[in-house]
Design a protein around this motif. Structure first.
Motif, PDB file in Angstrom:
ATOM      1  N   CYS A  78     -29.381  -8.270 -36.792  1.00 52.93           N
ATOM      2  CA  CYS A  78     -30.821  -8.019 -36.675  1.00 52.93           C
ATOM      3  C   CYS A  78     -31.599  -9.304 -36.895  1.00 52.93           C
ATOM      4  CB  CYS A  78     -31.269  -6.995 -37.709  1.00 52.93           C
ATOM      5  SG  CYS A  78     -30.658  -5.350 -37.426  1.00 52.93           S
ATOM      6  N   HIS A  79     -32.744  -9.383 -36.225  1.00 53.33           N
ATOM      7  CA  HIS A  79     -33.671 -10.481 -36.456  1.00 53.33           C
ATOM      8  C   HIS A  79     -34.531 -10.143 -37.668  1.00 53.33           C
ATOM      9  CE1 HIS A  79     -33.471 -12.746 -32.436  1.00 53.33           C
ATOM     10  NE2 HIS A  79     -32.430 -11.944 -32.502  1.00 53.33           N
ATOM     11  N   ALA A  80     -35.321 -11.089 -38.120  1.00 50.45           N
ATOM     12  CA  ALA A  80     -36.238 -10.873 -39.244  1.00 50.45           C
ATOM     13  C   ALA A  80     -37.282  -9.824 -38.857  1.00 50.45           C
ATOM     14  CB  ALA A  80     -36.913 -12.184 -39.613  1.00 50.45           C
ATOM     15  N   PRO A  81     -37.850  -9.116 -39.832  1.00 54.80           N
ATOM     16  CA  PRO A  81     -38.779  -8.028 -39.533  1.00 54.80           C
ATOM     17  C   PRO A  81     -39.936  -8.384 -38.600  1.00 54.80           C
ATOM     18  CG  PRO A  81     -38.167  -7.945 -41.828  1.00 54.80           C
ATOM     19  CD  PRO A  81     -37.560  -9.198 -41.268  1.00 54.80           C
ATOM     20  N   HIS A  82     -40.507  -9.564 -38.714  1.00 57.57           N
ATOM     21  CA  HIS A  82     -41.666  -9.904 -37.887  1.00 57.57           C
ATOM     22  C   HIS A  82     -41.325 -10.866 -36.753  1.00 57.57           C
ATOM     23  CE1 HIS A  82     -44.185  -7.626 -40.527  1.00 57.57           C
ATOM     24  NE2 HIS A  82     -43.699  -8.291 -41.571  1.00 57.57           N
ATOM     25  N   CYS A  83     -40.059 -11.018 -36.435  1.00 62.85           N
ATOM     26  CA  CYS A  83     -39.637 -11.899 -35.348  1.00 62.85           C
ATOM     27  C   CYS A  83     -40.072 -11.294 -34.011  1.00 62.85           C
ATOM     28  CB  CYS A  83     -38.119 -12.068 -35.376  1.00 62.85           C
ATOM     29  SG  CYS A  83     -37.510 -13.159 -34.075  1.00 62.85           S
ATOM     30  N   PRO A  84     -40.630 -12.083 -33.123  1.00 66.99           N
ATOM     31  CA  PRO A  84     -41.069 -11.555 -31.830  1.00 66.99           C
ATOM     32  C   PRO A  84     -39.920 -11.297 -30.848  1.00 66.99           C
ATOM     33  CG  PRO A  84     -41.519 -13.908 -31.939  1.00 66.99           C
ATOM     34  CD  PRO A  84     -41.004 -13.496 -33.300  1.00 66.99           C
ATOM     35  N   CYS A  85     -38.724 -11.794 -31.156  1.00 65.47           N
ATOM     36  CA  CYS A  85     -37.567 -11.617 -30.276  1.00 65.47           C
ATOM     37  C   CYS A  85     -36.849 -10.301 -30.578  1.00 65.47           C
ATOM     38  CB  CYS A  85     -36.566 -12.749 -30.463  1.00 65.47           C
ATOM     39  SG  CYS A  85     -37.232 -14.378 -30.130  1.00 65.47           S
ATOM     40  N   VAL A  86     -36.122  -9.821 -29.598  1.00 67.75           N
ATOM     41  CA  VAL A  86     -35.242  -8.658 -29.769  1.00 67.75           C
ATOM     42  C   VAL A  86     -33.832  -9.126 -29.490  1.00 67.75           C
ATOM     43  CG1 VAL A  86     -34.631  -6.374 -28.900  1.00 67.75           C
ATOM     44  CG2 VAL A  86     -37.037  -7.032 -29.063  1.00 67.75           C
ATOM     45  N   GLY A  87     -32.939  -8.924 -30.446  1.00 68.67           N
ATOM     46  CA  GLY A  87     -31.551  -9.324 -30.283  1.00 68.67           C
ATOM     47  C   GLY A  87     -30.771  -8.318 -29.451  1.00 68.67           C
TER      48      GLY A  87
END
Length: 157
Positions: A78-87
């Motif tokens: 998972c990315h960080a909670p506020h990351c704009p990317c989707v893994g």
């Protein structure tokens, strides 16, 4: 010969801004769970739905996490909670929950088979269906209504 590639589950494949509301909510809850456990995930859900609905969705999410914790093939990245990317893992998980919730059973079962061992596929799909239905209801309630565009008593198909 296989080519050496770094195809980890964290690989960005989309942007949160471009995700449909159900998928974005699934990913936000997953990120909350991954970073802060059940409390953080519940906080995300409470921000988007009523207390009773958030509690019901959380119960289904706990079932999902329990099955994944015991029978997963590997941990979801998972990315960080506020990351704009989707893994990649996040996008696949959101697609799985959506398919399970909206009755695309064969797709959901196939996606579940990629995440867990065979004996857990049906249980995981059932939990995802329950979780996704609560989130789907919340996203429908948040969507703009068509009542202004349709006269009262009109059937919309």
């Amino acid at each position: 010969m296989k080519h050496a590639r770094d195809l980890s589950g964290e690989l960005p494949v989309a942007a949160m801004a471009g995700m449909e509301p159900l998928a974005a909510l699934v990913i936000a809850a997953l990120r909350g769970w991954n970073r802060g456990g059940a409390g953080a995930a519940l906080g995300v859900l409470r921000g988007r739905m009523s207390e009773a609905q958030a509690a019901a969705a959380m119960a289904a999410m706990c079932d999902l996490a329990g099955i994944l914790g015991v029978s997963r093939r590997r941990a979801l990245a998972c990315h960080a909670p506020h990351c704009p990317c989707v893994g990649a893992d996040e996008a696949a998980f959101a697609r799985f929950v959506r398919a399970a919730a909206l009755g695309e059973r064969e797709d959901a079962l196939w996606l579940a088979s990629l995440m867990v061992e065979g004996h857990a596929i049906l249980c995981l799909t059932d939990a995802a269906s329950r979780f996704g239905l609560h989130l789907h209801r919340a996203t429908l309630c948040a969507a703009p209504t068509m009542t202004a565009a349709c006269p009262k008593g009109t059937t919309v198909h």
